[in-house]
Design an enzyme around this catalytic site. Structure first.
Site, PDB file in Angstrom:
ATOM      1  N   ALA A  56       0.875  -1.185   0.000  1.00 40.70           N
ATOM      2  CA  ALA A  56       0.000   0.000   0.000  1.00 40.70           C
ATOM      3  C   ALA A  56       0.903   1.223   0.000  1.00 40.70           C
ATOM      4  O   ALA A  56       1.759   1.353   0.878  1.00 40.70           O
ATOM      5  CB  ALA A  56      -0.892   0.003   1.233  1.00 40.70           C
ATOM      6  N   HIS A  57       0.756   2.040  -1.022  1.00 40.63           N
ATOM      7  CA  HIS A  57       1.588   3.250  -1.094  1.00 40.63           C
ATOM      8  C   HIS A  57       0.859   4.424  -1.730  1.00 40.63           C
ATOM      9  O   HIS A  57       1.383   5.533  -1.761  1.00 40.63           O
ATOM     10  CB  HIS A  57       2.852   2.975  -1.909  1.00 40.63           C
ATOM     11  CG  HIS A  57       2.580   2.891  -3.386  1.00 40.63           C
ATOM     12  ND1 HIS A  57       2.048   1.775  -3.981  1.00 40.63           N
ATOM     13  CD2 HIS A  57       2.741   3.804  -4.381  1.00 40.63           C
ATOM     14  CE1 HIS A  57       1.899   1.988  -5.277  1.00 40.63           C
ATOM     15  NE2 HIS A  57       2.303   3.208  -5.559  1.00 40.63           N
TER      16      HIS A  57
END
Ligand code: UD1
Ligand code: UDP
Length: 373
Positions: A209-210
């Protein structure tokens, strides 16, 4: 630069662009096309940058503009000016950009103002969510481009619906299939990532997740971590989360409480990451490229977003779009566990780079037919 004349200048700047343009660079080498590479320097940390040049055996970029991080406009503006200087000097016939980052926007703006054609690799993706910086970037790049390399027929259809002349559009497949085809066996042979993290195939889940819409919002970021942790606690799977520097920065800045079930680790190199994706029981992600790779590798994917610009992954049954609410994440993951994984890869046959060179009149090494997605 590999030959006396620069036919193609390739602009890249971030991790996914390096990986997805590696097959195009390789095809230029194979067919002796004169090319140069401009690295904008949008990504500069070793774990997002040099590790991929080394592992994929790519030549050092001819120009590193070292623009670094910044607000959207200051970063993009600095890139445009610096790219223009190089293009004025090199006068390439075609400038290639890939994907939807600020480097793509800058490369396509700079090139479209000069006497060079613009080629957009991975054209025609749409989330229809204009709050995402990536959506704005890809729409601009598509409308500036002279050559649009759509990975699938769906992407080509979006472009036609926006009035882009059909003669500019070629369905090539996605170059990520070229890269995965080239490196998946090597990853299985060489990578020691499972041992070094004490993981067993099919007994763990992989998380990435970024994206700004998730990690820049402490509520959303915490919620998605809680959802994945809840699934891990109920199912007994380990979860490993290789962390992008943006996410690491937000965990520290917002003092996010990462649940014990989620094991943080540093961002991985390509072979180790491919190995994790291939052997994970499930992938949780908000990444575009990871949705594609999970689909290509036959690993079910649960997407922690409210939409996707990769609807083909959902259509074949490889992906579920669940958002960030814990109950939805747990329900989506359970459903994904029960999914048969014999879906068809919708992103082409691994010869996209050859088709791209062919479409700009510079290849291919071997003649290839178009793909339909
Ligand atoms: C960018 C792209 C995103 C893509 C991602 C791929 C845009 C608008 N976003 O997001 O679409 O999915 O790359 O990974 O182009 N940082 C480092 N080291 C680096 C680069 C960044 O520590 O080498 C940190 C800095 O704190 C920086 C932050 O990450 O402020 C964000 O970097 P940036 O390039 O602006 O966006 P990404 O989140 O990487
Ligand atoms: N990737 C990697 N190591 C990691 C996480 C991702 O090599 O720790 C690779 C992954 O295989 C894919 C690409 O990075 O090819 C996806 O990039 P990212 O998720 O940063 O960006 P996006 O695709 O969302 O733009």
């Amino acid at each position: 630069m590999s030959a006396d004349e620069t036919a193609i200048t390739i602009v890249l700047g971030t991790r996914p662009e390096i990986i997805k343009l590696a097959p195009v660079i390789d095809a230029c080498e194979q067919s002796d096309v004169g090319y140069s590479v401009i690295h904008t320097g949008q990504h500069y940390s070793d774990e997002l940058d040099t590790v991929f040049f080394d592992q994929l055996e790519l030549p050092t970029p001819d120009h590193n503009l070292a623009i670094g991080s910044g607000s959207h406009s200051s970063q993009t503006g600095a890139m445009i000016g610096a790219i223009e200087e190089v293009l004025l000097d090199e006068s390439p016939d075609v400038v290639l950009v890939q994907g939807d980052t600020n480097s793509v926007l800058a490369g396509s703006v700079a090139a479209s103002k000069l006497d060079c054609e613009v080629g957009h690799v991975e054209a025609g993706l749409r989330s229809f969510d204009r709050s995402m910086p990536e959506e704005i970037n890809r729409v601009f790049a598509d409308h500036a481009a002279d050559h649009l390399f759509a990975p699938t027929e769906q992407a080509a259809q979006y472009l036609r619906e926006e009035g882009i002349p059909v003669e500019r559009i070629t369905v090539t497949g996605n170059t990520i299939v070229d890269a995965v085809t080239c490196y998946r066996d090597l990853a299985a042979e060489k990578s020691r990532v499972l041992d070094s993290h004490d993981l067993s195939p099919d007994e763990f889940c992989l998380l990435t997740a970024h994206r700004a819409e998730n990690v820049d919002d402490p509520e959303r970021f915490s919620s998605l971590l809680r959802g994945v942790a809840e699934f891990a606690a109920r199912s007994g799977f380990d979860v490993i989360y290789p962390v992008h520097p943006r996410a690491r920065d937000r965990i520290d800045a917002f003092d996010i409480d990462v649940p014990d079930e989620v094991r943080l680790t540093e961002a991985q190199d390509f072979l180790d990451f491919l190995r994790l994706e291939s052997t994970a029981r499930l992938v949780f992600t908000d990444s575009g490229g990871v949705q594609e790779e999970a689909c290509i590798l036959g690993t079910p994917c649960v997407t922690l977003r409210d939409n996707t610009e990769r609807p083909e992954t959902v259509a074949v049954g490889a992906n579920r779009i669940v958002g960030v609410e814990p109950a939805e994440i747990v329900a989506g993951a359970r459903e994904a566990l029960d999914t048969p994984t014999d879906w068809e890869n919708p992103f082409g046959d691994g010869r996209s780079a050859e088709r791209i060179l062919d479409a700009v009149g510079l290849g291919p090494v071997v003649s290839v037919e178009g793909v339909t997605g």
